[in-house]
Design an enzyme around this catalytic site. Structure first.
Site, PDB file in Angstrom:
ATOM      1  N   HIS A  55       0.643  -0.962  -0.427  1.00  0.00           N
ATOM      2  CA  HIS A  55       0.249  -0.342   0.303  1.00  0.00           C
ATOM      3  C   HIS A  55       0.648   1.328  -0.002  1.00  0.00           C
ATOM      4  O   HIS A  55       1.730   1.277   1.032  1.00  0.00           O
ATOM      5  CB  HIS A  55      -0.375  -0.315   1.223  1.00  0.00           C
ATOM      6  CG  HIS A  55      -1.488   1.456   1.019  1.00  0.00           C
ATOM      7  ND1 HIS A  55      -1.055   2.378   2.556  1.00  0.00           N
ATOM      8  CD2 HIS A  55      -3.345   1.620   0.911  1.00  0.00           C
ATOM      9  CE1 HIS A  55      -2.220   3.355   2.323  1.00  0.00           C
ATOM     10  NE2 HIS A  55      -2.728   3.226   2.014  1.00  0.00           N
ATOM     11  N   HIS A  99       2.374  10.639  -5.665  1.00  0.00           N
ATOM     12  CA  HIS A  99       2.521  11.312  -4.443  1.00  0.00           C
ATOM     13  C   HIS A  99       1.225  10.385  -3.915  1.00  0.00           C
ATOM     14  O   HIS A  99       0.206  10.546  -4.147  1.00  0.00           O
ATOM     15  CB  HIS A  99       2.799  12.568  -4.063  1.00  0.00           C
ATOM     16  CG  HIS A  99       2.160  13.480  -4.308  1.00  0.00           C
ATOM     17  ND1 HIS A  99       1.641  14.248  -3.583  1.00  0.00           N
ATOM     18  CD2 HIS A  99       1.586  13.640  -5.471  1.00  0.00           C
ATOM     19  CE1 HIS A  99       0.649  14.570  -3.784  1.00  0.00           C
ATOM     20  NE2 HIS A  99       0.310  14.726  -5.228  1.00  0.00           N
TER      21      HIS A  99
END
Length: 1501
Positions: free
Chosen positions: A415, A459
């Site tokens: 993740h 990001h």
């Protein structure tokens, strides 16, 4: 520009150039070489120019074949000087030839010693380089390779000897300015040719260095890669030996404080304290003198230190084990070793030749090796090698079927792969993708956003994390995707880009990944099923949104739902760019203070990893209120910051970090909400905002056709009802951990069926801003394939993940159990798979080796010696989750001995994990030392070492036995669990599948730590021994109609059994039936306690402490007859009760017979002896407790003419015979010959007995088995001995034992008793009274009930009740006149009121010796701290239980009532199918203990 590339295949006789310019045999795997000019095609392939004569402008580029990735090692040429030209050429050539995927195999004729030695010598001489840090200023340090070429060191450093990086820990060495640290510096700051980075450790930390010249940089890169390549090619055995040798040398160097190359006695004593060795000073000095062989100079050189360490670390447990299988010789020959491997290690196909090879490989003594013998050193080497590791070596490679659909596999997933820290302000780094892919991860996440200059960036949106280019991410994935294995990688794209930049993304994916995206060659027989990992080898699957089919094919874009966009933060946690950038610093300062507060608070709790912090899930309950407050308008950021300091800094409000952070953002900057708008809410400063009261708007986004076409099998879809059958399997549903947990609780079977046909991905809650991980096990239980974890947060959850996927070669894919792929079951059920066999895991924790001090020890190596204990946890289905621990061993971390058995029952072993943890006991808690987690399926049986993860020498030695069991299993929870049936600590229910619990206060945690930690001088209660209960046995069972047991001579004893025979109530539970006849009870008892054995000490038989009677003392016999109408043959099934007998601390313990009989005779000689565990560990003659699970046969009554028959402990047809008491039987094994119906666990060494058929057993027709008699001495002439055979391999031939006869002679168990009182019927037994609790017990704090809260009361000397858990019986006692107490309360008080003298580890050993005087020396009562209110509650509950029983059965109660919660842990029970006679011993006679089968009256609570 010349280069090295893959060319056409060469002939078999072709050659290459070596370092000296001549051609030699090529490396395997290379098919061609191009260097300088193109080589000639002559007979020997001699090029026009030798490769080593490189021009200064020459650079080399290596392209690795498919499957290894493209390394692209572009190495610029050296400077023009002649010396540097030669050095650089050699370094380049060595690098190219040696670094091919981290592994290289060279031809014997290829001479690289010159290249290697030049690099190694230069590195060992050292180089002064600049170490870059996050700040603008670098550090100048001197870096060098140590003399063993095992560590990279530097100086000066405040870390001293800890300033090092192990070569084993280096993951990658990269050239140039590639790391994130280098990116912070301007391009003109350093020459890229002088820069390189070393990535090391589990967190992939980077060491960024700048060398003085490019040649030195290239030398270091080449040398480090060479060392890494050698380590990767090294087999596990050589690596283990090298690691041990390096550890010894390192330990010696660190102990040599003055640097003179030798150790004085003071330095040795300091070293022993550091190693947690607690030996008497005189013993240390004696070993020091023996090791000091060079004229006794008073110091030890390295070789002498090795000899000293060998003397100190000789393994007593292994020595006794070797004696067991060598017929008590000091070595094992090939046949002994073969028997050990077959019987204990459960190895098949072991030949004498293979055993001889083991001796050749592991025996260090040349003399023993020439004689084909394995001594103690060789045996130790073998057991400590990978062959003796608990992990199955077959699981180091892919061994599962890889041709099933993808939905049938668990897939390891990451993740927010790009982050190195928290979710708010940490750095994003490209090399995180390289790390997780090389760690075996097969599903990585890429969050894509619009970037400047039309370049998409990666990001975490709406946060302060740094940004990296999407192009760099894809290039890294392409480079590292298939280095470790070729199984498919799933690229999870979280697309937040505009259509223009989506097209750029599609272009990068197509151009960089190329054929890896081409799925046209993948064909599946069933179009509705997903392809298999085998079919998708070398492919990358793009997981993302896909345009619907109703959109025109000519359309370049279209709208798709954005509802399934995973991993977005909640609306009130989003910080958009734009105007907020001006206030970034202010917000960042606030966030840092908040996070620091959370981290400091989280450090208080018990933590297995000091770096494992956790921020609890933040409740969104105040969401609407915060939003309403945000609408009041904007104000100055300065005012908000000042006003917010008081409200958020305090600890009690630190959990409101998210809300306060959101509040500041909304007040102080222009925060925009995205498309999702909750009903009744209004967005701030956002055009097109919804009016108040409008419904929630459906989110949509535009998707590019080019990006949509790259998605095929892994289409992202919105979360939908799991009860609806999916139409297509080519889709992936993403669930947050909260949503998935809700589904798992409400619809577990539907969720399991849902995951059989399509993929599902679970991701962490958006409130885990600290990147903490949730528990993945509940979602694996439901069949979820991709359970995404934060790989940057090391800790328990990642350890579980690694253990899960290590079961299939760390390839990232683990096959689900068959029951998860077909059919359904409820994973939350107490019996999820009814009718299927379960596994019983018996773990005997024997000893530990070189356990270090805790990492976060305040005083470090100077701290006090640790007090270790081991905790074992089983993690799987909720019904399988349990946790047990051993006692504490005081002041010994070097070689602690536990000798304790923990038993677990596992319903679905295919998905279960077993976790070993070692703790240091502390008065206010415990300190984490180390852990090792394995998949249940990867555990090997037999004697195994469990090496703690990340530690060189630390291990625990265990014995593993796995057996099949059937029936309904209930874990016994002990006396505490009888009244407080709370959630088990290890169960998933206790933490709601990973959901954080409300945090207790500091005072609560301190109280919990104090109460939960095991006592140093007392064994913790064992809750792992199961009570295996079934319903009433079928009356038509085998043999039930053939042989009928004779009627009981005592009708009074038959009534209760006949009354119960037809009962089917839940309370009428039986211990599980056996398909072969065994005796009614199986218990763990100390069999022999032996002194420490050295090479020159013969085994001594333990002598009884009391006088003997006709050469032996045996328990009083009783007539225990099976009268149940349902079980009346030889197959009559008795109850099985596993019981731990506390180990005695006496040097000369009384003998115990194998049948659990009680050694008799006065106990005055031993009653007063007591030693605590600390003193015991220091006494050389300490006698370890050797336990065996044994079937305690029914004891014959005095009038019975039935001959004695000895039953086998495993329930098989073998017969038991008693060896002399000193013989060693120290093992836990499960007979592989047992059928699936054999439910008895053999917790013993290899069974000692003769294989006899049932027909040859005397007395079989009478339908009963009798227990074997005890021995007080080995000189019993009337006992036929047992000969050595495969069923009893550890039998030694002693002086007084003749050859075993062909037939067993019948003989009575005990002499006839005279002068005792008539036996009362069962329901007329007199119960024993106890005094009220003393005053000292009335001021106790709340806590758990212990065995010391009550004081005994002894009166009378005529009638007695023999009941107990230990080996001592209860003395003659009667109730005080005029006092009538209810029966169950008195039994509870009796069970918890005494402690046996000399056995400080057993809190429930009952009964005084001799005349039973009050307060006799045989008993101890320790003061404790418990509440009197708990006592009253227990007594009240006992009375209520008795009243219920009386209402059900009437006033004529025939025994103590049964508590419906089951038997408390450690208590004994009487099977419903049999009754017993209880003889009353004569006054003044030696103590005789009577009872059912074990000489004890067994009470079921």
């Amino acid at each position: 520009m010349g280069g090295l590339a893959w060319g056409p295949s060469r002939a078999a006789g072709s050659s290459w150039v070596n370092a000296s310019g001549t051609w030699e045999q090529p490396l395997r795997g290379f098919s061609g070489l191009q260097g300088g000019r193109r080589r000639g095609r002559g007979e020997k392939g001699i090029p026009e120019e030798p490769l080593c004569q490189l021009t200064p402008q020459l650079g080399l580029s290596l392209r690795v074949p498919f499957g290894l990735g493209d390394y692209g090692l572009d190495m610029p040429g050296p400077q023009p000087s002649a010396a540097s030209q030669t050095t650089g050429a050699v370094a380049c050539l060595a690098e190219v030839l040696l670094w091919v995927g981290g592994s290289v195999v060279v031809s014997p004729r290829w001479q690289l010693s010159l290249v290697v030695e030049r690099c190694m010598s230069a590195m060992q001489e050292g180089t002064q380089m600049v170490k870059l840090r996050g700040s603008s200023k670098g550090l100048v340090r001197f870096y060098y390779l140590d003399e063993h070429r095992s560590c990279l060191r530097w100086r000066p450093s405040r870390k001293n000897e800890k300033a090092k990086i192990s070569i084993d820990s280096i993951q990658e060495v990269s050239e140039g300015r590639q790391s994130e640290i280098f990116q912070r510096y301007p391009d003109s700051s350093f020459d890229p040719n002088c820069c390189f980075s070393i990535y090391h450790g589990s967190h992939r930390e980077s060491l960024d260095l700048v060398s003085p010249s490019s040649e030195e940089a290239r030398t270091w890169v080449t040398g480090l890669r060479y060392l890494m390549a050698g380590i990767s090619d090294e087999d596990s055995l050589a690596r283990r030996q090298r690691t041990r040798d390096q550890w010894l040398k390192q330990t010696f160097d660190e102990a040599d404080k003055n640097g003179d190359g030798s150790l004085s006695i003071s330095e040795v004593l300091q070293l022993l304290h550091k190693l947690n060795v607690n030996l008497p000073r005189q013993r240390v000095k004696q070993m020091f003198r023996e090791a000091d062989t060079d004229d006794h100079q008073g110091t030890l050189g390295f070789e002498e230190f090795c000899a000293f360490y060998k003397m100190m670390s000789t393994r007593r447990d292994l020595y006794l084990l070797m004696l067991t299988y060598s017929n008590h010789k000091d070595h094992l020959d090939a046949s002994d070793l073969q028997r050990f491997l077959e019987v204990e290690q459960k190895m098949n196909g072991v030949t004498l030749e293979s055993c001889q090879n083991i001796i050749e490989q592991f025996e260090p003594c040349l003399e023993n090796k020439s004689k084909g013998m394995l001594g103690i050193d060789g045996f130790t080497n073998y057991t400590r090698s990978p062959a003796g590791d608990i992990f199955n070596p077959e699981h180091n490679r892919v061994h599962q079927d890889m041709t099933q659909p993808l939905s049938h596999y668990f897939i390891t997933s990451s993740h927010n792969t790009y982050l190195v820290g928290d979710q708010l302000m940490s750095q994003s780094r490209v090399d995180m993708y390289a790390w997780v892919l090389q760690a075996g991860c097969r599903c990585v996440e890429v969050d894509c956003w619009d970037g400047p200059d039309g370049e998409p960036i990666v990001h975490h949106g709406y946060t302060l994390t740094s940004k990296i280019l999407f192009k760099d991410v894809i290039e890294t994935i392409n480079k590292y995707a298939f280095i470790k294995n070729e199984y498919p990688v799933i690229l999870s794209i979280e697309n937040h880009c505009s259509v223009v930049q989506q097209k750029k993304m599609a272009q990068y994916l197509t151009d960089i990944l190329g054929d890896k995206l081409d799925l046209s060659s993948v064909s599946s027989e069933d179009a509705t099923m997903l392809p298999s990992p085998q079919m998708l080898k070398g492919k990358i699957l793009v997981k993302g949104k896909k345009l619907p089919a109703n959109i025109s094919e000519d359309a370049e874009e279209g709208e798709v739902s954005d509802e399934d966009s995973a991993d977005e933060m909640e609306d009130d946690c989003k910080l958009l760019n734009g105007d907020a950038s001006t206030n970034r610093k202010r917000v960042e300062n606030i966030a840092k203070k908040k996070l620091d507060s959370l981290i400091k608070e989280s450090k208080i709790r018990d933590c297995e990893d000091p770096n494992d912090f956790s921020v609890s899930t933040l409740s969104p309950s105040g969401k609407l209120g915060r939003k309403a407050e945000a609408k009041k308008g904007q104000s100055k950021v300065e005012e908000d910051v000042e006003a917010g300091e008081d409200s958020g800094v305090s600890r009690q409000n630190s959990r409101l970090f998210m809300s306060s952070f959101s509040k500041r953002k909304k007040k102080g900057s222009k925060i925009k909400k995205v498309a999702s708008v909750e009903e009744g809410d209004e967005t701030l400063d956002s055009p097109g905002s919804q009016s108040r009261g409008t419904a929630r708007q459906k989110k949509t986004m535009k998707l590019s056709r080019a990006l949509s076409d790259l998605v095929k099998y892994t289409k992202s879809v919105g979360t939908h009802d799991v009860e609806i059958e999916v139409v297509s399997s080519w889709q992936v549903s993403s669930f947050s951990e909260t949503k998935a947990h809700q589904i798992l609780q409400q619809k577990p079977t539907q969720y399991l069926r849902f995951n059989q046909h399509q993929l599902s991905r679970i991701y962490p809650s958006s409130y885990r801003v600290d990147s903490s991980n949730y528990n993945p096990q509940p979602f694996w239980n439901a069949g979820c394939q991709m359970v995404a974890l934060n790989y940057q947060s090391e800790g328990r959850m990642l350890q579980l993940n690694r253990a899960k996927f290590s079961a299939n070669g760390d390839c990232g894919y683990v096959l689900k159990p068959q029951c998860m792929c077909q059919g359904v079951f409820n994973p939350n059920s107490e019996d999820p798979l009814p009718g299927q066999l379960k596994k019983q895991l018996a773990l005997r924790i024997i000893s530990g080796q070189q356990l270090p001090k805790p990492r976060d020890s305040v005083l470090g190596d100077r701290g006090e010696i640790i007090d270790p204990f081991v905790e074992v946890e089983v993690i799987g289905l909720p019904v399988d989750c349990s946790k047990e621990q051993t006692r504490v061993v005081d002041d010994n971390g070097f070689n602690p001995m536990w000798e304790e058995t923990l038993v677990f029952t596992v319903h679905m072993p295919e998905i279960a994990l077993v976790r070993f943890l070692v703790w240091d006991h502390d008065p206010i808690g415990r300190d984490f030392i180390g852990q090792r987690t394995l998949a249940f399926s990867s555990i090997m049986p037999g004697y195994r070492h469990v090496y703690l993860e990340g530690m060189e020498e630390a291990s625990i030695f265990v014995h593993v036995a796995v057996s099949d069991i059937s029936g309904k299993v209930k874990q016994t929870l002990g006396l505490k669990g009888l009244f407080l049936r709370g959630t088990k600590p290890g169960s998933l229910d206790s933490h709601a599948a990973g959901q954080p619990l409300p945090r207790p206060s500091v005072s609560q945690r301190l109280l919990r730590r104090t109460a939960s930690a095991p006592t140093k001088s007392q064994k913790p209660s064992r809750k792992g021994f199961p009570e295996l209960a079934l319903g009433t046995q079928d009356a038509g069972s085998e043999g039930a109609a053939d042989d009928v047991a004779p009627s009981s001579p005592n009708p009074a004893l038959e009534a209760p059994t006949q009354e119960r025979s037809g009962s089917s109530s839940p309370r009428d539970t039986r211990l599980f039936p056996l398909q072969r006849p065994i005796s009614p009870l199986c218990s763990l008892e100390p069999i022999a306690e032996e002194p420490a054995l050295g090479p020159g000490l013969p085994l001594q038989a333990a002598a009884p402490t009391g006088p003997s009677q006709e050469g032996s003392q045996c328990p009083v016999g009783l007539g225990a007859k099976v009268t149940s109408s349902q079980q009346t043959s030889l197959g009559a099934f008795g109850t099985l009760q596993l019981r731990i007998g506390g180990g005695r601390e006496n040097e000369e313990p009384p003998l115990r017979p194998h049948n659990g009989g009680i050694s008799s005779g006065p106990r005055e000689g031993t009653s007063g002896r007591q030693t605590d565990s600390k003193s015991r560990s220091r006494v050389p003659g300490h006698l370890p407790v050797v336990r065996r699970a044994k079937s305690e046969g029914q004891v014959l009554s005095e009038l019975s003419p039935t001959p004695a028959v000895y039953s086998d402990a495993t329930g098989t047809d073998r017969l038991w015979q008693r060896l002399e008491p000193g013989s060693h039987r120290d093992s836990v094994s499960s007979s592989s010959s047992m059928s699936s119906n054999d439910t008895v666990i053999d917790l013993s060494l290899p069974s000692l007995g003769l294989c006899r058929s049932r027909e040859s057993i005397p007395g079989v027709s009478l339908g009963r088995l009798t227990s074997r008699p005890c021995l007080a001495s080995a000189a019993r002439p009337d006992l036929p001995p047992v000969t050595k055979s495969k069923s009893n391999p550890n039998l030694r031939v002693a002086g007084g034992l003749p050859t075993a006869p062909d037939e067993l002679q019948p003989r009575p168990l005990a002499p006839r008793l005279t002068g005792h009182h008539p036996r009362p019927p069962w329901h007329h037994l007199t119960l024993v009274g106890l005094r009220d609790c003393p005053v000292s017990a009335k001021s106790k704090s709340l806590g758990d009930l212990t065995a010391d809260d009550f004081a005994p009361s002894f009166q009378g000397s005529t009638s007695s009740l023999s009941c107990g858990l230990g080996s001592l019986g209860v003395a003659h006692q009667v109730l005080e006149p005029g006092i009538r107490r209810d029966a169950l309360t008195e039994q509870l008080r009796w069970l918890t009121g005494f402690q046996q003298a000399g056995d400080i580890t057993s809190p429930t050993s009952l009964g005084p010796a001799g005349d039973g005087s009050v307060g006799g020396p045989s008993f101890l009562r320790r003061s404790s701290s418990r509440s009197q209110s708990r006592v009253r509650a227990i007594a009240s509950r006992a009375r209520q239980a008795q009243e219920r029983q009386q209402r059900l059965r009437g006033q004529d109660s025939r025994g103590p009532p049964e508590e419906e919660r089951g038997t408390p842990e450690g208590a004994c029970s009487v099977g419903h199918e049999g009754c017993v006679d209880v003889p009353m011993p004569a006054k003044g006679a030696p103590e005789q203990v009577c009872g059912a089968a074990d000489g004890q009256l067994l009470l079921r609570l």
